[in-house]
Scaffold this motif. Structure first.
Motif, short mmCIF file in Angstrom:
data_model
loop_
_atom_site.label_atom_id
_atom_site.label_comp_id
_atom_site.label_asym_id
_atom_site.label_seq_id
_atom_site.Cartn_x
_atom_site.Cartn_y
_atom_site.Cartn_z
N LEU A 82 1.16 10.72 2.46
CA LEU A 82 0.51 9.81 1.53
C LEU A 82 0.38 10.43 0.14
CD1 LEU A 82 -0.95 7.04 1.32
CD2 LEU A 82 -3.05 8.25 1.86
N SER A 83 -0.09 11.68 0.07
CA SER A 83 -0.29 12.32 -1.24
C SER A 83 1.04 12.61 -1.93
CB SER A 83 -1.12 13.60 -1.10
OG SER A 83 -0.47 14.51 -0.24
N ALA A 84 2.08 13.01 -1.20
CA ALA A 84 3.39 13.26 -1.80
C ALA A 84 3.99 11.96 -2.34
CB ALA A 84 4.33 13.91 -0.79
N CYS A 85 3.81 10.88 -1.61
CA CYS A 85 4.32 9.58 -2.06
C CYS A 85 3.59 9.14 -3.33
CB CYS A 85 4.17 8.56 -0.94
SG CYS A 85 4.90 6.96 -1.33
N ARG A 100 2.15 11.01 -5.53
CA ARG A 100 2.59 11.87 -6.65
C ARG A 100 3.95 11.42 -7.18
NH1 ARG A 100 0.43 15.92 -3.42
NH2 ARG A 100 2.50 16.57 -2.70
N ARG A 101 4.86 11.05 -6.27
CA ARG A 101 6.18 10.59 -6.71
C ARG A 101 6.06 9.30 -7.52
NH1 ARG A 101 11.47 12.00 -4.06
NH2 ARG A 101 11.01 13.87 -2.86
N ILE A 102 5.25 8.39 -7.06
CA ILE A 102 5.06 7.13 -7.79
C ILE A 102 4.48 7.42 -9.17
CG2 ILE A 102 3.79 4.95 -7.86
CD1 ILE A 102 4.06 4.94 -4.74
N GLN A 103 3.49 8.31 -9.23
CA GLN A 103 2.90 8.67 -10.52
C GLN A 103 3.96 9.31 -11.43
OE1 GLN A 103 -0.43 11.37 -10.30
NE2 GLN A 103 -0.85 11.22 -12.48
N ARG A 104 4.80 10.17 -10.88
CA ARG A 104 5.86 10.80 -11.66
C ARG A 104 6.85 9.75 -12.18
NH1 ARG A 104 10.69 12.33 -9.95
NH2 ARG A 104 10.08 12.43 -7.76
N LEU A 105 7.18 8.77 -11.33
CA LEU A 105 8.10 7.70 -11.75
C LEU A 105 7.49 6.83 -12.85
CD1 LEU A 105 9.48 6.77 -8.22
CD2 LEU A 105 10.80 7.76 -10.10
N GLU A 106 6.17 6.66 -12.81
CA GLU A 106 5.49 5.92 -13.88
C GLU A 106 5.49 6.74 -15.17
OE1 GLU A 106 2.36 3.15 -11.40
OE2 GLU A 106 1.76 5.20 -11.86
N GLU A 107 5.17 8.03 -15.06
CA GLU A 107 5.09 8.89 -16.24
C GLU A 107 6.46 9.08 -16.89
OE1 GLU A 107 3.20 12.36 -14.64
OE2 GLU A 107 1.20 11.45 -14.71
N SER A 108 7.51 9.11 -16.09
CA SER A 108 8.87 9.29 -16.64
C SER A 108 9.42 8.00 -17.23
CB SER A 108 9.81 9.80 -15.55
OG SER A 108 10.03 8.79 -14.57
N GLY A 109 8.73 6.87 -17.00
CA GLY A 109 9.18 5.59 -17.54
C GLY A 109 10.13 4.82 -16.63
N HIS A 110 10.44 5.37 -15.47
CA HIS A 110 11.29 4.62 -14.53
C HIS A 110 10.57 3.36 -14.06
CE1 HIS A 110 13.50 8.43 -14.35
NE2 HIS A 110 14.54 7.66 -14.06
N GLU A 167 5.28 5.89 4.64
CA GLU A 167 5.90 5.83 5.96
C GLU A 167 7.37 5.44 5.86
OE1 GLU A 167 5.50 3.05 9.87
OE2 GLU A 167 3.61 3.77 8.98
N LYS A 168 7.68 4.49 4.99
CA LYS A 168 9.07 4.01 4.88
C LYS A 168 10.01 5.04 4.25
CE LYS A 168 8.19 -0.90 5.00
NZ LYS A 168 8.62 -2.20 4.52
N VAL A 169 9.47 5.96 3.47
CA VAL A 169 10.33 6.98 2.84
C VAL A 169 10.10 8.37 3.43
CG1 VAL A 169 10.62 5.71 0.68
CG2 VAL A 169 8.77 7.36 0.90
N PRO A 202 0.82 -1.22 0.00
CA PRO A 202 0.00 0.00 0.00
C PRO A 202 0.86 1.27 0.00
CG PRO A 202 -0.77 -1.55 1.66
CD PRO A 202 0.52 -2.09 1.14
N VAL A 203 0.35 2.31 -0.65
CA VAL A 203 1.07 3.59 -0.70
C VAL A 203 1.29 4.13 0.71
CG1 VAL A 203 0.99 5.96 -1.57
CG2 VAL A 203 0.20 4.09 -3.01
#
Length: 153
Positions: free
Chosen positions: A32-35, A37-47, A26-28, A20-21
């Motif tokens: 919740l919303s910042a995490c 957004r980061r995951i979405q950015r990593l998906e959009e950038s192709g990482h 919590e681990k990083v 779960p996000v």
């Protein structure tokens, strides 16, 4: 450019893409919303290229691994396309690599038992001409996985 939190998120998602996000956040040390957004950015950038489920090979009935080393006398674009299409249609061929050195290609093939290799072999040679094929049976898996190192990104 990735920062340390991005790298940690990528490492955690490689361990378990279903976590779960809220746990990831919590681990990083992110909200919740910042995490998210980061995951979405990593998906959009192709990482993050995609998310998959890893199946247990024994339970799926394909515990045997054979590596087929292939030599060909053909190197034209047409032959390569034909070969690529031939192996794409065979679900037991789970990886294929073009090589340097004495062989042109290596295939990783998962099978219910070693005798099934002949079925796969015949499916390939019916569709494409090969010069030489040498198969090796994996006796033991020493390391396996799809995790990539994250520190180089």
């Amino acid at each position: 450019m990735l920062d340390e939190r991005d790298r940690k998120l990528l490492a955690l998602l490689q361990e378990d893409a279903g976590v779960p996000v809220s746990v990831l956040a919590e681990k990083v040390s992110l909200s919740l919303s910042a995490c998210a957004r980061r995951i979405q950015r990593l998906e959009e950038s192709g990482h993050i290229a995609g998310r998959v489920v890893l199946l247990d090979r024994d339970k799926m009935g394909v515990p045997t691994t054979v590596f087929a080393l292939i030599k060909t006398a053909h190197h034209s674009d047409d032959w390569i396309e034909l070969f690529s299409k031939a192996i794409a249609d065979i679900p037991e061929v789970v990886e294929a690599h073009r090589l340097t050195g004495n062989y042109d290609y290596i295939l990783k093939i998962v099978l219910p038992r070693v005798e099934h290799y002949d079925v796969v072999y015949k499916r390939i040679v019916r569709r494409v001409e090969l010069f030489d094929v040498s198969a090796s049976i994996s006796m033991e898996v020493l390391k396996s996985g799809m995790r990539l190192p994250v520190e180089h990104a």
